[in-house]
Design a protein around this motif. Sequence first.
Motif, short mmCIF file in Angstrom:
data_model
loop_
_atom_site.label_atom_id
_atom_site.label_comp_id
_atom_site.label_asym_id
_atom_site.label_seq_id
_atom_site.Cartn_x
_atom_site.Cartn_y
_atom_site.Cartn_z
N UNK A 1 88.41 -51.33 65.74
CA UNK A 1 87.48 -53.63 66.46
C UNK A 1 87.44 -52.71 67.22
N UNK A 2 87.15 -51.59 68.45
CA UNK A 2 86.18 -51.32 69.39
C UNK A 2 85.67 -50.84 69.15
N UNK A 3 85.29 -49.61 68.03
CA UNK A 3 83.77 -48.99 67.82
C UNK A 3 82.90 -49.46 67.37
N UNK A 4 83.28 -50.17 66.16
CA UNK A 4 82.10 -50.93 65.68
C UNK A 4 80.97 -51.99 66.62
N UNK A 5 81.67 -52.59 67.84
CA UNK A 5 80.64 -53.91 68.33
C UNK A 5 80.03 -52.63 68.76
N UNK A 6 80.60 -51.26 69.21
CA UNK A 6 79.86 -50.36 70.61
C UNK A 6 78.75 -49.57 69.71
N UNK A 7 79.37 -48.95 68.60
CA UNK A 7 78.32 -48.75 67.69
C UNK A 7 76.60 -49.90 67.90
N UNK A 8 77.55 -51.20 67.23
CA UNK A 8 75.88 -51.82 67.70
C UNK A 8 75.04 -51.87 67.95
N UNK A 9 76.12 -52.47 69.60
CA UNK A 9 75.61 -52.38 70.66
C UNK A 9 74.15 -51.23 70.79
N UNK A 10 74.31 -50.76 70.58
CA UNK A 10 73.59 -48.94 70.30
C UNK A 10 72.94 -49.23 70.15
N UNK A 11 72.57 -49.27 68.56
CA UNK A 11 71.38 -49.75 68.33
C UNK A 11 71.87 -48.63 66.66
N UNK A 12 72.45 -48.22 66.79
CA UNK A 12 72.90 -47.62 65.07
C UNK A 12 72.74 -48.55 64.10
N UNK A 13 72.14 -48.53 63.19
CA UNK A 13 71.52 -48.98 61.97
C UNK A 13 72.72 -49.14 61.12
N UNK A 14 73.17 -48.52 60.75
CA UNK A 14 74.44 -47.96 59.66
C UNK A 14 75.17 -46.91 59.38
N UNK A 15 76.58 -47.25 59.34
CA UNK A 15 77.88 -46.50 59.47
C UNK A 15 78.45 -46.07 58.79
N UNK A 16 79.42 -45.86 58.39
CA UNK A 16 80.78 -46.14 58.02
C UNK A 16 82.15 -45.63 58.56
N UNK A 17 83.43 -46.32 59.43
CA UNK A 17 84.17 -45.96 59.60
C UNK A 17 85.30 -45.55 59.26
N UNK A 18 85.40 -43.56 59.52
CA UNK A 18 86.63 -43.64 58.12
C UNK A 18 87.93 -43.52 59.30
#
Lengths: 335, 335, 335, 335, 335, 335
Positions: free
Chosen positions: B139-156
Amino acid sequence: MNYRDDIRVSLPSKGRMAEETEPFLAACGLSLYKPNPRQYAATIPALPGLTVLFQRPGDIVVSVRDGSVDFGITGLDVTAENGGPNGDILVLHEALGFAGCKLAVAVPEAWEGVNAMGDLAALAKRVDRPLRIATRFPTLTAPFLVRYGIPTFRLIEAEGTLEVAPAIGYADCIVDLVSSGQTLRDNRLKLLEDGVVLRSQAALIANRVALRTRPDVLDAARTLLEYIEAHLRAKGHVMITANVRGEAPEVITRRMFAQEVLGGLQGPTIAPVMVKEASGGWYAVQIVVRRDRLFEAVAELRAIGGSGVVVAPVMYIFEEEPERYQAMMEAVQEI
Amino acid sequence: MNYRDDIRVSLPSKGRMAEETEPFLAACGLSLYKPNPRQYAATIPALPGLTVLFQRPGDIVVSVRDGSVDFGITGLDVTAENGGPNGDILVLHEALGFAGCKLAVAVPEAWEGVNAMGDLAALAKRVDRPLRIATRFPTLTAPFLVRYGIPTFRLIEAEGTLEVAPAIGYADCIVDLVSSGQTLRDNRLKLLEDGVVLRSQAALIANRVALRTRPDVLDAARTLLEYIEAHLRAKGHVMITANVRGEAPEVITRRMFAQEVLGGLQGPTIAPVMVKEASGGWYAVQIVVRRDRLFEAVAELRAIGGSGVVVAPVMYIFEEEPERYQAMMEAVQEI
Amino acid sequence: MNYRDDIRVSLPSKGRMAEETEPFLAACGLSLYKPNPRQYAATIPALPGLTVLFQRPGDIVVSVRDGSVDFGITGLDVTAENGGPNGDILVLHEALGFAGCKLAVAVPEAWEGVNAMGDLAALAKRVDRPLRIATRFPTLTAPFLVRYGIPTFRLIEAEGTLEVAPAIGYADCIVDLVSSGQTLRDNRLKLLEDGVVLRSQAALIANRVALRTRPDVLDAARTLLEYIEAHLRAKGHVMITANVRGEAPEVITRRMFAQEVLGGLQGPTIAPVMVKEASGGWYAVQIVVRRDRLFEAVAELRAIGGSGVVVAPVMYIFEEEPERYQAMMEAVQEI
Amino acid sequence: MNYRDDIRVSLPSKGRMAEETEPFLAACGLSLYKPNPRQYAATIPALPGLTVLFQRPGDIVVSVRDGSVDFGITGLDVTAENGGPNGDILVLHEALGFAGCKLAVAVPEAWEGVNAMGDLAALAKRVDRPLRIATRFPTLTAPFLVRYGIPTFRLIEAEGTLEVAPAIGYADCIVDLVSSGQTLRDNRLKLLEDGVVLRSQAALIANRVALRTRPDVLDAARTLLEYIEAHLRAKGHVMITANVRGEAPEVITRRMFAQEVLGGLQGPTIAPVMVKEASGGWYAVQIVVRRDRLFEAVAELRAIGGSGVVVAPVMYIFEEEPERYQAMMEAVQEI
Amino acid sequence: MNYRDDIRVSLPSKGRMAEETEPFLAACGLSLYKPNPRQYAATIPALPGLTVLFQRPGDIVVSVRDGSVDFGITGLDVTAENGGPNGDILVLHEALGFAGCKLAVAVPEAWEGVNAMGDLAALAKRVDRPLRIATRFPTLTAPFLVRYGIPTFRLIEAEGTLEVAPAIGYADCIVDLVSSGQTLRDNRLKLLEDGVVLRSQAALIANRVALRTRPDVLDAARTLLEYIEAHLRAKGHVMITANVRGEAPEVITRRMFAQEVLGGLQGPTIAPVMVKEASGGWYAVQIVVRRDRLFEAVAELRAIGGSGVVVAPVMYIFEEEPERYQAMMEAVQEI
Amino acid sequence: MNYRDDIRVSLPSKGRMAEETEPFLAACGLSLYKPNPRQYAATIPALPGLTVLFQRPGDIVVSVRDGSVDFGITGLDVTAENGGPNGDILVLHEALGFAGCKLAVAVPEAWEGVNAMGDLAALAKRVDRPLRIATRFPTLTAPFLVRYGIPTFRLIEAEGTLEVAPAIGYADCIVDLVSSGQTLRDNRLKLLEDGVVLRSQAALIANRVALRTRPDVLDAARTLLEYIEAHLRAKGHVMITANVRGEAPEVITRRMFAQEVLGGLQGPTIAPVMVKEASGGWYAVQIVVRRDRLFEAVAELRAIGGSGVVVAPVMYIFEEEPERYQAMMEAVQEI
């Protein structure tokens, strides 16, 4: 970003299962060598080429499933819960003989009439909201509840000691792992008679694709099964040597085959015993019997005139081919 | 199936935070009484009417959120991750001063050019599949990654030591809690400079509905804040008594107010010191200063002729009203 | 290959002295912060700019002597043994109050007539070969033996438990550190009455050249002495407040000065006590007395009509300048 | 074969009481010095001339009774059981505040109707043989049973865990020491409501003859009582300093005396507070209040305009004479 | 002052080697009997007449060298360092199989181009002062450095953790014992590729003069070698029994000798197996094979029709005379 | 209030004997299963129907005596002290081989002339009051003292460490259990040469009535004796296999019977060894010898041309009937 050609086996890193896995492997002749207690990797000198990793039991299932590791020793419980639907994981040996427990339904002791799943279903029907059930095993729990006719329920996932959930009030009852049951009693919970969702113990699992596509992984699987089965078989047997008097080996053997335990064996090894007195006619018979029939075997040997019964331990018993090897070969070929 | 009218506070049951919580409360004057080490409940004799429960930090958040318990001491990290979107949880005190750590992004040391979030974003754009990131805080990681412009990611999501994930290969990098950073170094990982998702420490949280609807819970909140704030304030201060010579209290005070540290205080207590010799004119001044300004205060006292500087510990310092009380009262009223 | 501009202090890394050093510093207000238990460096947040290292007591002396580190807390024993002849090391504080022991001569209990150094010298003259003495302190031992007239001797250096040397036979007697003497008794050895080579305890040492050439090191020395002395002084004192009845402060003070313990103090602080009954004439006197005179002080206060005697702990007592500071300044200037 | 002129005090050598006695004495200012952990003797540097011995609690009573030692710290339970009929032992302080437990009757949970002593008596009358009761306290148990009308019973003395006796079958119920009650529950036993034979905690006892005949022992008794009482009193109190605004000390005091907690105190110490602004009229009041009334006192101080309330710990509070001293003097003279 | 006629063996008293020595001896059948854990002497019931002493590994070498004790188990490292030049010590068994480590050169990781001894020599030539090398093994280190062409160096002897020396600055690099290498990595040091001064493990050493002059000591040496060699040989072997079908023992043996592992053995023991069915022709073969060839042996047995392969442990394997006995006899006679 | 039909065995619950009992039983093949570490009951899976209880050694004797339990493993000391006069207890096996100690008389080291019981008797006659002897074994001690002519004595019963009694002064000397004697030396006591009242070790005891009246208890006794004896016999033996060259088995056997150790055996098992070279004539002989004659047996085998001597462990050796069984059967029948 990574591709690998080593063979990997993941072992439990924490808890009771971790404590039992290393002695189990050592007893199989597969002692670990951990150069650095704080890193994640070890080796098994008897199996060169294998890398040993340490993970939580649940993470082992995930790693074997996605192919990051080839083999794992973990619980049947987490394998069933997290193994996924499409057969990525093969259970090579389902009964390593340790870390036994069961996943079961427990309700407050105060629910006096509720002693079986039927009672729980009846109760669930009487209350006007879904039964709240805390568990770390939703995948296994949901179909079990449905099978027993629980009409509506809500599964609550928590990370810690579920046993306190009913007392705290965030669940009505729980589905959790139980070994001695003492934690349940301490928290005034009781098991339901037919509420066992799954019986679990440590198992050896493998990634199906790796077995199918990498001959070196298949070889390693065979070797692991050899060691494990030969050890488990030996654990349940002892070797007996006894001196028996008789005119000839055939006579003694005939008397043995007339007994119950001794008669079930494939056949004793027989060698003459040289005695000081001329009276002669003594033979040493050597047999391997199941440890839990030892006393009966001794009694039967005495009954046919045996004496000087010496019992010795065995380390391995190898049969012609690992029992589970053929099953594995077939499973690997499926689809 | 249960309704309750007691007041409940949940404390961490395991790990470093659990070890620090009990001494913290004892230092606040709120020692626990645990009649039975194997059960889930305790009391705080200084706060009759309160039941203390022990849960994992994450479960505490869940219990406070759904109202099974009224208060909890747990980490800001799990509160932010699991607290839910709709303000069911109020953070009454956000800095209890222990269990500090940060949730941060770590990547393999071998990724040489990747030292900041921008580098990670650039890397993520170059590779042809989503970046796989292992974390227990999606929950905390996803918006953080988006804010820094990581285009696509998969959370494991994994349960155990995430630090091994990149080495084993089931993730490319991780977002995890870090205190000393040693575990990272042992596993050849490094932090990204601006990769801190959240700074966390132990906090006091409460269920908003309980505060709004139950006056006894609101009272308990005030009492907890009183004890905690008075203790934390005292922890940072000491009481100084010094003998200073001067014609009159006013003269001495004027000299004190001309100093930097002493001048910032509200005002010293002054009492005459009786000396054997007729020379007289000695006064004892008593002040409370911040512990980290102690040495400066001593130097300033010496500078104005002070001697016999005695420093004594303090247990509590109470201000007119708990600082965070008003903030809580306002937050409780919000819809 | 290295040059440095940080300030360094070495603390014992092992054994009883190590265990006592950290609590001692914490009690002085100088708690350590060790980010990583497995590395060699720590810091003292209250003294920014200082690096803390951990070494064996003997190695600390070597490091301070050659200037690799600036300060050390170590034993007087190893400082005297390894400090070198030319004054590279200054002992800033010689009595930190812990790790006390003595370096002493011990001989077999079986040597019945040998109870003092004179007896040992007589024995040494009777035997026809040098006395063999096992010790880890040859530099201190040799002149001591010479002073007591031992004609010839051979010092045997061993690394472990010297107490077994006489029994095993590779030495006749030993010179070793003794605290309770139990290990001696277990090995059937006894101390000689006047056989104490040195009394030792923990000390603060510094590199003389660093003090002379680096003002920041000199500053650090002063701060260390401030903290340590203020703590040690406070450890031996308590603060007493008592209510005493009297017509006026001067009357009460006069009565106090007529007592033995109270009369030796510089002067009490006096403040009026407001009582419910009109009878009035009560004053609170506050004094600081030595902890080991506490009972006498209480008795004297009672004798002059005091009651409600409250004793409180103190953390620091600062005098006008650290006692040992002047001594250090002079020693630093010596060639 | 031995006569002695030292003063001796025996302390518990084992178990929970032993663990709590040494910290209790240290908190009283009477730290032990044990030169050799394996021998039976220690000293208390603050009380020169006293020898400290270590014995089991029951043996302490025997030694004090027969005069082998002069003082003992032991439980009220074993003192009452083994103290003997003729007043050889005086209890100098009956409530040292630790090692609390109760001697109580426990019966099998399965005895459903038996919940009070009356039920037990009724049961005992119904069965045709004496009730068998396992206990280590026959002297205390027998009259208690008689008082409650148990007609016939047989006391069975055992050395170990009595709780298993009913399950094993060598007793029907037990009379044993209980603290948390968990061991009872583990063995399926329950307490009877009015079945408490004795409430016990640690006590200071002395040999009456020694007190009467040896002035040095009497002195030691007074000193021990001083230290212990001053510590116990201090443990329950804190010192509060607060700044209060008012025209004059008398005005402030009058307002304080109108409050409930503050009004019960003997009288505050008052000293002026010098403030920067001309507005003036601030005074510091200092009072000692019971720790469990602290919050009320703070509230009352706020109510009369107090601020900057600082709470500090106290080590000892001495009253004019040890409370229990007079009682001891009278008891010593009896007979 | 002492002369002795007992036989003495010194064992390590502390550290990892001490922990492994006692189990090693027990596995050899030479369990220790320590009547008093706090004294220096023990016995080995299986070897009456022998006294066991406990010393530090380095002190053991000194004691064996000077003849205070006759035998020692200690490291090859300290034996080589402290054994002295003139052959007073004989190494009876140089590979007891535990406490393995190596004495090696380690330099800061930061010295990027320095990876082998040649690089170090080159560096030493470039700097304008002697290389400072911290070590506890100067005797072994000096010639090693010379051999690799280090022009000038200064050996610095320290007692504690040498790994911190380069960081602290009192040495440039170190020569120390290394087992896993983790302490090096923690302190940012790295090994040089060809920088191994000595490979060490536990060894059995003896005093040459004692062996030559005392027949009882020579006897003890032979017995020790017997036990140790028979154990070490057994540790590497297992006993296999398998049932093989064949017309006659000779036929079976011929098939065995055609295999690789089985063919290398001296010869199997063969005995008939009596089977129930008339088909007959079964024989049990018994062989002893190296543990690390076990799997191959099992495969070969299967290949020639073997089944029911039972593997059993062995405790000792005795050859005709202890291997190292002759070597010892020759070494004793030298000079 | 209770009647039972299960079979019960009580094991020591505390202390050194408890620690050794469980491994002893496990070595006998009788591992315990303790479902709950906090309850009093366990089972032995190999002996279904048996309940295992845990009690103090002294309570075990009481429970076996009164028939609450059927079997017990406890010390001979407490059995002799508390067993009662009328033969309710039978000692089935008096030497289980662990927990050895002796009950012995110890007097102060300072009693210089008192070294034997005669000296003590003489001393007792000289003093004008009864000798005071502290002991926990009055039943065994009193007749022993009488036998040695001590005219008058007073036995003092204490619960704790009796060794301090003479120093404290509540007894003159003691009769207590001694294993290594170190506690005696620590307290400056010494044993009298002929002062051993009883030599004790762990024993298996049973209730005579239960054996006589309950066939299932008698069966259990036989099974326990079988397991225990077969294990103890095996513990003292090893199995040896050696290859010996000879024309025929009879020739080899004759040579063996001419040896001392080998000649005492009943007879070796002999089987042919097939060798590669035609030279033939090798036989494998297999014998079981006492472990403490192992070396002699190996030497004798070498003497007759044996080689490849392999020694293997044995787990059990069963003779025709448990040795102590007949003795038990007779004792059971006695009145």
